[in-house]
Design a protein around this motif. Structure first.
Motif, PDB file in Angstrom:
ATOM      1  N   MET A 127       0.825  -1.208   0.000  1.00 45.36           N
ATOM      2  CA  MET A 127       0.000   0.000   0.000  1.00 45.36           C
ATOM      3  C   MET A 127       0.856   1.254   0.000  1.00 45.36           C
ATOM      4  N   ARG A 128       1.953   1.213   0.726  1.00 48.05           N
ATOM      5  CA  ARG A 128       2.845   2.370   0.780  1.00 48.05           C
ATOM      6  C   ARG A 128       3.398   2.690  -0.607  1.00 48.05           C
ATOM      7  N   ALA A 147      -4.958   3.658  17.718  1.00 46.49           N
ATOM      8  CA  ALA A 147      -6.274   4.265  17.510  1.00 46.49           C
ATOM      9  C   ALA A 147      -7.059   3.546  16.423  1.00 46.49           C
ATOM     10  N   ALA A 148      -6.370   2.829  15.522  1.00 48.67           N
ATOM     11  CA  ALA A 148      -7.049   2.212  14.377  1.00 48.67           C
ATOM     12  C   ALA A 148      -8.063   1.166  14.825  1.00 48.67           C
ATOM     13  N   THR A 196     -19.512  -1.639   2.832  1.00 47.43           N
ATOM     14  CA  THR A 196     -18.870  -2.229   1.654  1.00 47.43           C
ATOM     15  C   THR A 196     -17.831  -1.305   1.033  1.00 47.43           C
ATOM     16  N   ARG A 197     -17.913  -0.013   1.325  1.00 47.52           N
ATOM     17  CA  ARG A 197     -16.955   0.960   0.777  1.00 47.52           C
ATOM     18  C   ARG A 197     -16.643   1.973   1.870  1.00 47.52           C
ATOM     19  N   LEU A 198     -15.355   2.157   2.152  1.00 49.30           N
ATOM     20  CA  LEU A 198     -14.919   2.951   3.291  1.00 49.30           C
ATOM     21  C   LEU A 198     -13.968   4.057   2.849  1.00 49.30           C
ATOM     22  N   ALA A 199     -14.257   5.285   3.284  1.00 48.39           N
ATOM     23  CA  ALA A 199     -13.358   6.417   3.028  1.00 48.39           C
ATOM     24  C   ALA A 199     -12.581   6.722   4.298  1.00 48.39           C
ATOM     25  N   ALA A 212      -9.894  -2.266  10.417  1.00 46.91           N
ATOM     26  CA  ALA A 212      -8.654  -1.899  11.099  1.00 46.91           C
ATOM     27  C   ALA A 212      -7.442  -2.131  10.201  1.00 46.91           C
ATOM     28  N   ASP A 213      -7.423  -3.239   9.460  1.00 50.64           N
ATOM     29  CA  ASP A 213      -6.295  -3.515   8.559  1.00 50.64           C
ATOM     30  C   ASP A 213      -6.166  -2.443   7.496  1.00 50.64           C
ATOM     31  N   ARG A 214      -7.277  -2.060   6.872  1.00 53.16           N
ATOM     32  CA  ARG A 214      -7.213  -1.055   5.814  1.00 53.16           C
ATOM     33  C   ARG A 214      -6.802   0.309   6.348  1.00 53.16           C
ATOM     34  N   LEU A 215      -7.247   0.629   7.553  1.00 53.79           N
ATOM     35  CA  LEU A 215      -6.835   1.887   8.159  1.00 53.79           C
ATOM     36  C   LEU A 215      -5.343   1.872   8.455  1.00 53.79           C
TER      37      LEU A 215
END
Length: 505
Positions: A72-73, A247-248, A267-270, A297-300
């Protein structure tokens, strides 16, 4: 439109850690090859191989462990490059993103021109190779991107028709379909949707829609109301991922609990971050299924890693505020409150009381039920001590002889004695070759005064299990019977004796 970067885990390792992608490189996950470089593929290294076999085919193979945060980075600059020309980018996963094709196509003079412009811009700004694909639906567009084609409007189903069912990305379902003689998406799409849902479950029904080129979301997401957003403000600016990771999890749990209280799932997160100097960072993550606490939490965490450790376009100050916005939500009918609620004082009091009982009477004094795999419904329930890990075993196994859905509403602890009679009043039996001795006509259950007419029946479903154990061996045949009085029952014939195991609602 989907923008896809081939071999992204390998490319990300080169961008972040400097491993040469031109050499034979393999990225491993769970001791199996997840991605390879072109040079490794030339040596015979393929996705899914075990580490030892891959090294046997290519002794000089560079082996790396999969790191989603690293992927992701490295992908963050690609997202920013695409977003610079076409806003509204949604992250599918590191290495692939999606956006609506209509806007860029109108602006750049056609879909082909827009795709070429975006791919060229990514190459110029980030120095990585990308491919674009356009089709109706994200699933088809992703496959089109891998092929580097633009599917004309209305021809998505035809594009998908000759593709292998392996394109669904569901190994267990693909293996089952192939054993049933279904090898292409067209053959899978030709099956009746209702039968697929009843036989294989919700996820297979979703895959069935994908195979037919239809919208991949059976429930249309809606824009979340403002009160569903959750945010966290930090007293001290956060510039390290390990500090933000604390915090995540809490932020993800708050969002999940808030959605659950409304009977919704995301289903979709901003993900939105604000820095000490007023910079605003926003990224949208998309998922085919429902995002749970761990997935949020993983995506954050991955996104924070991409922002704070990225080599390009890093924020100039620490993050002082994080906000999660559920942009796509669906009604989740599977959400059901616990016996004492999902959180709060009542649940904690109940847990303390149950723990106290275990302390007085032993761990087995308080048991909870776990749904396991199996053929008979009454044998699929396993009791575990309260507080122990509640892990289901074999639920997804094929279990030959298992009854099709739906499951009975009432399963009797002790099956009821019964008789299934033919038109002449003789008891119906089953031969060793599963042939009925007569057509079932009437049924008498337990102490009922008269037999009731059978208006419909299905079966037999044979069970021949644990034949190697004299104490637990079982050989029987089960039937679904619908009676004239409106009842539907699950009956079993074992050792010449009929019994009713369950009642359908």
């Amino acid at each position: 439109m989907v923008i896809w970067c081939p071999d992204w885990p390998v490319i990300a390792a080169e961008i972040v850690d400097g491993y040469p992608a031109r050499e034979a490189v393999a990225v491993m996950h769970a001791n199996r090859v997840l991605a390879t470089s072109p040079a490794a593929r030339e040596e015979g290294v393929r996705r899914g191989l075990r580490k030892r076999e891959a090294q046997g085919r290519c002794p000089h193979l560079i082996v790396l462990e999969h790191d989603p945060a690293r992927d992701m980075r490295a992908f963050e600059p690609v997202l920013m490059a695409v977003e610079a020309l076409a806003p509204g980018v949604e992250t599918l996963r590191p290495g692939a993103c999606a956006l609506a094709a209509r806007g860029p196509a109108r602006y750049y003079g056609g879909e082909e021109a827009a795709a070429e412009r975006l791919v060229e811009h990514v190459a110029q700004q980030c120095g990585v190779e990308a491919q674009a694909g356009i089709a109706e639906g994200t699933f088809a567009a992703g496959l089109a991107a891998r092929a580097g084609v633009i599917v004309p409007a209305g021809e998505t189903a035809g594009f998908l028709a000759e593709l292998s069912v392996s394109a669904l990305g569901r190994p267990a379902l693909v293996d089952l379909l192939r054993r049933l003689g279904i090898h292409t998406l067209a053959e899978f799409a030709a099956l009746p949707g209702g039968d697929v849902l009843a036989r294989f479950g919700f996820d297979a029904a979703l895959a069935h829609r994908l195979a037919g080129g239809r919208d991949e979301r059976p429930l249309a997401p809606r824009k979340a109301p403002p009160d569903l957003d959750v945010a966290e403000t930090f007293e001290e600016p956060v510039d390290r991922v390990d500090a933000a990771a604390f915090a995540a999890r809490a932020l993800a749990e708050r969002l999940h609990d808030r959605l659950a209280s409304h009977g919704l799932a995301c289903t979709r997160l901003a993900i939105e971050a604000t820095t000490e100097r007023g910079e605003e960072l926003v990224r949208t993550w998309r998922h085919d299924g429902l995002l749970g606490v761990g997935q949020i939490a993983d995506r954050l965490r991955w996104q924070l890693d991409g922002w704070l450790r990225g080599r390009n376009h890093r924020p100039t100050a620490g993050i002082i505020r994080l906000r999660l916005i559920p942009e796509g939500v669906v009604e989740h009918l599977g959400l059901q409150p616990g016996l004492w609620g999902e959180a709060g004082e009542e649940r904690d009091r109940a847990h303390r009381a149950l723990t106290r009982v275990q302390g007085l009477l032993g761990p087995d004094a308080v048991l909870t039920a776990v749904l396991d795999g199996g053929r008979a419904d009454q044998r699929r329930i396993r009791l575990v001590a309260f507080g122990d890990e509640r892990v289901a075993q074999g639920v997804e196994a094929p279990w030959p002889g298992r009854l099709p859905a739906p499951s009975p509403a009432t399963v009797y602890v002790e099956p009821l004695p019964a008789e299934v009679l033919d038109a002449g009043g003789a008891v119906v039996g089953v031969s060793g070759r599963l042939a009925l001795t007569a057509v079932p006509a009437r049924m008498k259950i337990d102490k009922e005064p008269e037999a009731v007419e059978i208006v419909a029946w299905a079966g037999p479903w044979p069970v021949d299990e644990r034949w190697w154990d004299d104490g637990e061996a079982r050989r029987c045949a089960r039937f679904q019977l619908r009676l004239a009085d409106g009842r539907a029952v699950l009956a079993v014939l074992e050792h010449g004796v009929w019994r009713v195991e369950a009642l359908y609602d």
